[in-house]
Enzyme design. Sequence first.
Site, PDB file in Angstrom:
ATOM      1  N   TYR A 136       1.049   6.129  -6.505  1.00  0.00           N
ATOM      2  CA  TYR A 136       1.922   7.179  -6.186  1.00  0.00           C
ATOM      3  C   TYR A 136       3.270   7.301  -6.925  1.00  0.00           C
ATOM      4  O   TYR A 136       4.050   8.135  -7.145  1.00  0.00           O
ATOM      5  CB  TYR A 136       2.379   7.000  -4.808  1.00  0.00           C
ATOM      6  CG  TYR A 136       1.106   7.333  -3.862  1.00  0.00           C
ATOM      7  CD1 TYR A 136      -0.113   7.926  -4.203  1.00  0.00           C
ATOM      8  CD2 TYR A 136       1.293   6.825  -2.409  1.00  0.00           C
ATOM      9  CE1 TYR A 136      -1.282   8.112  -3.232  1.00  0.00           C
ATOM     10  CE2 TYR A 136       0.360   7.202  -1.400  1.00  0.00           C
ATOM     11  CZ  TYR A 136      -1.097   7.702  -2.138  1.00  0.00           C
ATOM     12  OH  TYR A 136      -2.060   7.971  -1.166  1.00  0.00           O
ATOM     13  N   ASP A 218     -14.627   1.202  -0.374  1.00  0.00           N
ATOM     14  CA  ASP A 218     -15.811   1.727   0.188  1.00  0.00           C
ATOM     15  C   ASP A 218     -16.558   1.352   1.226  1.00  0.00           C
ATOM     16  O   ASP A 218     -16.740   1.906   2.265  1.00  0.00           O
ATOM     17  CB  ASP A 218     -16.454   2.179  -0.938  1.00  0.00           C
ATOM     18  CG  ASP A 218     -17.111   1.041  -1.834  1.00  0.00           C
ATOM     19  OD1 ASP A 218     -16.471   0.022  -1.875  1.00  0.00           O
ATOM     20  OD2 ASP A 218     -18.104   1.101  -2.739  1.00  0.00           O
TER      21      ASP A 218
END
Length: 352
Positions: A136, A218
């Site tokens: 970010y 994941d």
Amino acid sequence: MKIACLAGDGIGPEIMAEARKVLDALALDGVIVEDADVGGAGYHKHGHPLPPATLELAKSADAVLFGAVGDPSCDNLERHLRPEQAILGLRQALTLFANLRPATMFPGLEDLSALRPEVAREIDLLIVRELNGDVYFGEKAIRRLDDGRRQGFDLMSYAEDEVRRIAHVAFRAAQGRGGRLCSVDKANVLETSQLWRDVVVEVSAEYPDVELSHMYVDNAAMQLVRNPGQFDVVVTGNLFGDILSDQASMCVGSIGLLASASLGETQTAYGTKGLYEPIHGSAPDIAGQGKANPLAMILSLAMMLRHSFSLEAEAARIEAAVAKTLADGIKGADLGGSAGTAEIGDAVLARL
Ligand code: ATP
């Protein structure tokens, strides 16, 4: 013990009033609470969502108890004057880098979860998300390649000290809970994650009482819905934490029940300085109607007592009173009940 109380907009003042009742009922010695305007309320009264006096109060306080900001009447203002900027400004000014979000299933509310009740029943976890780094905040742009195609890129990076400080927060949190920490990364494909993992392992040497494990993101996303009961404390970077913490919230159900803490590096005489707020927003659609569920705000108060004032027993008392209130069937409209804001607050007080 100085607390900056920033109720903000929408349902903020209503739910803050209930949290204040709970704080008053504890009759703690040496507590000073000072109120200030923030968000739309700050803009309307002082021309800025984070007025200088509010910022000064937040800086001088040992902890900030924050309601919610967001005001539809400010929607057309320039970006830097919008209510939401207040929280970004506070995060920056107080260098809050660790976001803590507990997700706990309260007995009797299993049906609100997106998961099967027997799976949801086991949820009692805390996600520790790094807030100041990662993809970010790296170099980013949409640029033209030599052949004229557009390319977007965002640089993901973590410096070792950034990983180390969030790891310490997470290990300490695990010490105060079930003693297990799961670090989530994507070290099989990302170098940033490999460094993250190496540093977390280094820090773990200082916490022999905490059992450390690692999981790829994941798999963590899958395990959170398959068997969320396996997690105690989860620590992860900004991007993965953004996604997993929202996923965990929906595993427990209502938004009106979830509290959060944002911690910095500043240690006061009492604990770690931080800002505490519900994860929900100002809910303008129900503001002023006495319908808002104040429990996320009250649970944020409990987190403040735990992390900023080291008052674990008082924090646990509040959490037990909230659990008892829910178990006794006192619920707001958001949980399918009919109790109003003050009624819920009073019910918590009675059980406290
Ligand atoms: P903001 O722009 O401030 O984030 P929002 O309405 O977009 O406001 P939320 O405030 O998080 O986002 O609200 C989402 C929905 O959940 C709304 O319908 C709101 O009424 C409801 N809600 C949020 N918080 C509560 C609460 N404490 N009690 C009851 N309902 C709530």
